[in-house]
Motif scaffolding. Structure first.
Motif, PDB file in Angstrom:
ATOM      1  N   PHE A   1       0.993  -1.262   0.014  1.00 28.62           N
ATOM      2  CA  PHE A   1      -0.026   0.064   0.167  1.00 28.62           C
ATOM      3  C   PHE A   1       1.060   1.181  -0.106  1.00 28.62           C
ATOM      4  CE2 PHE A   1      -2.775  -3.250   1.791  1.00 28.62           C
ATOM      5  CZ  PHE A   1      -3.803  -3.131   0.871  1.00 28.62           C
ATOM      6  N   ASN A   2       0.134   2.291  -0.372  1.00 30.82           N
ATOM      7  CA  ASN A   2       1.105   3.594  -0.670  1.00 30.82           C
ATOM      8  C   ASN A   2       1.515   4.254   0.769  1.00 30.82           C
ATOM      9  OD1 ASN A   2       2.139   5.649  -2.380  1.00 30.82           O
ATOM     10  ND2 ASN A   2       0.403   6.793  -2.314  1.00 30.82           N
ATOM     11  N   ASN A   3       0.775   3.834   1.875  1.00 26.68           N
ATOM     12  CA  ASN A   3       1.119   4.530   3.190  1.00 26.68           C
ATOM     13  C   ASN A   3       0.943   3.437   4.152  1.00 26.68           C
ATOM     14  OD1 ASN A   3      -1.638   4.031   2.650  1.00 26.68           O
ATOM     15  ND2 ASN A   3      -2.141   5.876   3.835  1.00 26.68           N
ATOM     16  N   VAL A   4       1.369   3.940   5.337  1.00 28.73           N
ATOM     17  CA  VAL A   4       1.450   3.091   6.320  1.00 28.73           C
ATOM     18  C   VAL A   4       0.345   3.263   7.275  1.00 28.73           C
ATOM     19  CG1 VAL A   4       2.668   2.562   8.670  1.00 28.73           C
ATOM     20  CG2 VAL A   4       3.918   3.215   6.583  1.00 28.73           C
ATOM     21  N   PHE A   5      -0.346   2.146   7.673  1.00 25.94           N
ATOM     22  CA  PHE A   5      -1.790   2.141   8.590  1.00 25.94           C
ATOM     23  C   PHE A   5      -1.798   0.858   9.337  1.00 25.94           C
ATOM     24  CE2 PHE A   5      -2.911   0.851   4.226  1.00 25.94           C
ATOM     25  CZ  PHE A   5      -3.607  -0.183   4.615  1.00 25.94           C
ATOM     26  N   ASP A   6      -2.733   0.896  10.258  1.00 27.21           N
ATOM     27  CA  ASP A   6      -2.548  -0.369  10.991  1.00 27.21           C
ATOM     28  C   ASP A   6      -3.862  -1.154  10.306  1.00 27.21           C
ATOM     29  OD1 ASP A   6      -3.329  -2.324  12.946  1.00 27.21           O
ATOM     30  OD2 ASP A   6      -3.393  -1.047  14.688  1.00 27.21           O
ATOM     31  N   ILE A   7      -3.713  -2.275   9.820  1.00 27.04           N
ATOM     32  CA  ILE A   7      -4.406  -2.902   8.926  1.00 27.04           C
ATOM     33  C   ILE A   7      -5.470  -3.765   9.660  1.00 27.04           C
ATOM     34  CG2 ILE A   7      -3.586  -5.436   8.940  1.00 27.04           C
ATOM     35  CD1 ILE A   7      -3.949  -5.021   5.684  1.00 27.04           C
ATOM     36  N   THR A   8      -5.238  -3.848  11.243  1.00 29.00           N
ATOM     37  CA  THR A   8      -6.002  -4.344  11.908  1.00 29.00           C
ATOM     38  C   THR A   8      -7.358  -3.356  12.517  1.00 29.00           C
ATOM     39  OG1 THR A   8      -4.930  -3.668  14.095  1.00 29.00           O
ATOM     40  CG2 THR A   8      -4.315  -5.946  13.146  1.00 29.00           C
ATOM     41  N   ASP A   9      -7.244  -2.218  11.749  1.00 25.93           N
ATOM     42  CA  ASP A   9      -8.415  -1.423  11.836  1.00 25.93           C
ATOM     43  C   ASP A   9      -9.440  -1.590  11.027  1.00 25.93           C
ATOM     44  OD1 ASP A   9      -7.206   0.072  14.068  1.00 25.93           O
ATOM     45  OD2 ASP A   9      -6.202   1.427  12.623  1.00 25.93           O
ATOM     46  N   PHE A  10      -9.004  -2.770   9.951  1.00 28.15           N
ATOM     47  CA  PHE A  10     -10.202  -2.855   9.005  1.00 28.15           C
ATOM     48  C   PHE A  10     -10.438  -4.559   9.185  1.00 28.15           C
ATOM     49  CE2 PHE A  10      -7.605   0.538   7.442  1.00 28.15           C
ATOM     50  CZ  PHE A  10      -8.332   1.066   6.958  1.00 28.15           C
ATOM     51  N   GLN A  11     -11.697  -4.852   8.744  1.00 27.55           N
ATOM     52  CA  GLN A  11     -12.177  -6.185   9.113  1.00 27.55           C
ATOM     53  C   GLN A  11     -12.595  -6.796   7.486  1.00 27.55           C
ATOM     54  OE1 GLN A  11     -15.896  -5.526  11.045  1.00 27.55           O
ATOM     55  NE2 GLN A  11     -16.945  -4.480   9.199  1.00 27.55           N
ATOM     56  N   ALA A  12     -12.296  -6.312   6.314  1.00 31.14           N
ATOM     57  CA  ALA A  12     -12.799  -6.748   5.313  1.00 31.14           C
ATOM     58  C   ALA A  12     -12.150  -6.340   4.209  1.00 31.14           C
ATOM     59  CB  ALA A  12     -14.335  -6.874   4.854  1.00 31.14           C
ATOM     60  N   LEU A  13     -11.552  -7.412   2.892  1.00 30.32           N
ATOM     61  CA  LEU A  13     -11.016  -6.730   1.583  1.00 30.32           C
ATOM     62  C   LEU A  13     -12.043  -6.895   0.635  1.00 30.32           C
ATOM     63  CD1 LEU A  13      -8.475  -6.192  -0.072  1.00 30.32           C
ATOM     64  CD2 LEU A  13      -7.882  -8.509   0.065  1.00 30.32           C
ATOM     65  N   ARG A  14     -12.150  -6.184  -0.375  1.00 24.90           N
ATOM     66  CA  ARG A  14     -12.671  -6.317  -1.522  1.00 24.90           C
ATOM     67  C   ARG A  14     -11.726  -5.981  -2.704  1.00 24.90           C
ATOM     68  NH1 ARG A  14     -17.774  -2.452  -1.874  1.00 24.90           N
ATOM     69  NH2 ARG A  14     -18.795  -4.023  -0.577  1.00 24.90           N
ATOM     70  N   PHE A  15     -11.990  -6.704  -3.812  1.00 21.29           N
ATOM     71  CA  PHE A  15     -10.669  -6.512  -4.974  1.00 21.29           C
ATOM     72  C   PHE A  15     -11.442  -7.271  -6.211  1.00 21.29           C
ATOM     73  CE2 PHE A  15      -9.103 -10.487  -3.298  1.00 21.29           C
ATOM     74  CZ  PHE A  15      -8.947 -11.379  -4.239  1.00 21.29           C
ATOM     75  N   SER A  16     -10.933  -6.628  -7.315  1.00 21.80           N
ATOM     76  CA  SER A  16     -11.317  -7.672  -8.494  1.00 21.80           C
ATOM     77  C   SER A  16     -10.282  -8.104  -9.165  1.00 21.80           C
ATOM     78  CB  SER A  16     -12.029  -6.383  -9.542  1.00 21.80           C
ATOM     79  OG  SER A  16     -13.005  -5.804  -9.176  1.00 21.80           O
ATOM     80  N   LEU A  17     -10.856  -9.307  -9.825  1.00 21.16           N
ATOM     81  CA  LEU A  17      -9.685 -10.357 -10.560  1.00 21.16           C
ATOM     82  C   LEU A  17      -9.663  -9.473 -12.016  1.00 21.16           C
ATOM     83  CD1 LEU A  17      -7.685 -12.509 -10.923  1.00 21.16           C
ATOM     84  CD2 LEU A  17      -9.878 -14.006 -11.154  1.00 21.16           C
ATOM     85  N   GLY A  18      -9.027  -8.748 -12.577  1.00 20.79           N
ATOM     86  CA  GLY A  18      -9.014  -8.236 -13.879  1.00 20.79           C
ATOM     87  C   GLY A  18      -8.350  -6.808 -13.937  1.00 20.79           C
TER      88      GLY A  18
END
Length: 257
Positions: free
Chosen positions: A106-123
């Motif tokens: 990622f482009n910056n530093v952050f605490d990923i434990t502050d987030f609960q889900a990931l969404r992305f596209s294959l393509g």
């Protein structure tokens, strides 16, 4: 004295640059077959045959994270040889190990434990998919992941071999209409073959790619290879596997035993 100061400054800049990259927040993708890690120096046993994974690479885009309050945020990636700000090429080519990249940076530093889900596209989104690769930044200029202007990029390139036998799955858009194969379409392709995924996040910062869920039950031959033809029965099976969720999902959060 000036020369020594210049060398010192250069060294410090390199150290700071490396330190900054190492501190950036990352998500790691882990390929596996039946829970066992896939690497270029080992094989998988599929239907009593030993298969080597010669290439497994895929583009992901439209990356979002959901915070604990349920809000989705668009995420920006660090610019590298394998990433633009919005698109990353994940995976490896075993003949060219320098093309290996199994993490999102990622482009910056952050605490990923502050987030609960990931969404992305294959393509690759339509707006970037059919642009001349010679005019695009890396990794969208990778000729091995591109068909022609009309169809655009290979969203996923999977190639296996077993002795003299070979099998492949090249995922990409088809049914794209333009004046010639060297022209980009003006409208979306009839079969975009663009898949979206949503996964929970845990403290491991890891996303699994479970190959066995993709090819389960398929007899791997050149006849069952898939170049994303809509009427190809093997392609239809592979497309349906990419749409699976839960325990049958290809992309998943690895389970720690």
């Amino acid at each position: 004295m000036i020369r020594k100061y210049t060398v010192y400054l250069f060294v410090m800049l390199v150290i700071c640059g490396c330190s900054e990259q190492n501190s950036q927040t990352k998500l790691v993708f882990e390929p596996s077959y039946n829970g066992q890690a896939i690497a270029c120096n080992n094989t998988i046993n599929h239907q009593n045959n030993e298969w080597s994974v010669n290439q497994l690479q895929f583009f992901i885009s439209q990356i979002q994270l959901q915070n604990k309050q349920g809000t989705w945020q668009n995420m920006s990636l660090a610019k590298t040889a394998k990433q633009t700000e919005k698109i990353a090429l994940i995976g490896s080519t075993c003949q060219k190990t320098e093309f290996e990249q199994w993490q999102l940076i990622f482009n910056n530093v952050f605490d990923i434990t502050d987030f609960q889900a990931l969404r992305f596209s294959l393509g690759v989104p339509f707006e970037q998919n059919h642009v001349n690769p010679l005019e695009q930044p890396s990794p969208l200029n990778d000729s091995a992941m591109f068909w022609v202007w009309q169809t655009g990029h290979k969203f996923l390139r999977l190639e296996l071999s077993s002795g003299a036998d070979n099998w492949l799955f090249h995922l990409g858009s088809t049914g794209c209409r333009s004046q010639s194969v060297m022209r980009a379409p003006r409208e979306a392709c009839l079969y975009p073959n663009f898949f979206q995924f949503e996964l929970p996040l845990d403290d491991s910062n890891t996303i699994g790619f479970e190959l066995s869920k993709l090819i389960d039950g398929l007899e791997l031959t050149m006849e069952t290879s898939c170049q994303s033809e809509h009427d190809n029965l093997a392609c239809q099976t592979l497309f349906s596997r990419l749409n699976e969720s839960g325990e049958q999902a290809v992309f998943r959060v690895p389970v720690n035993d």
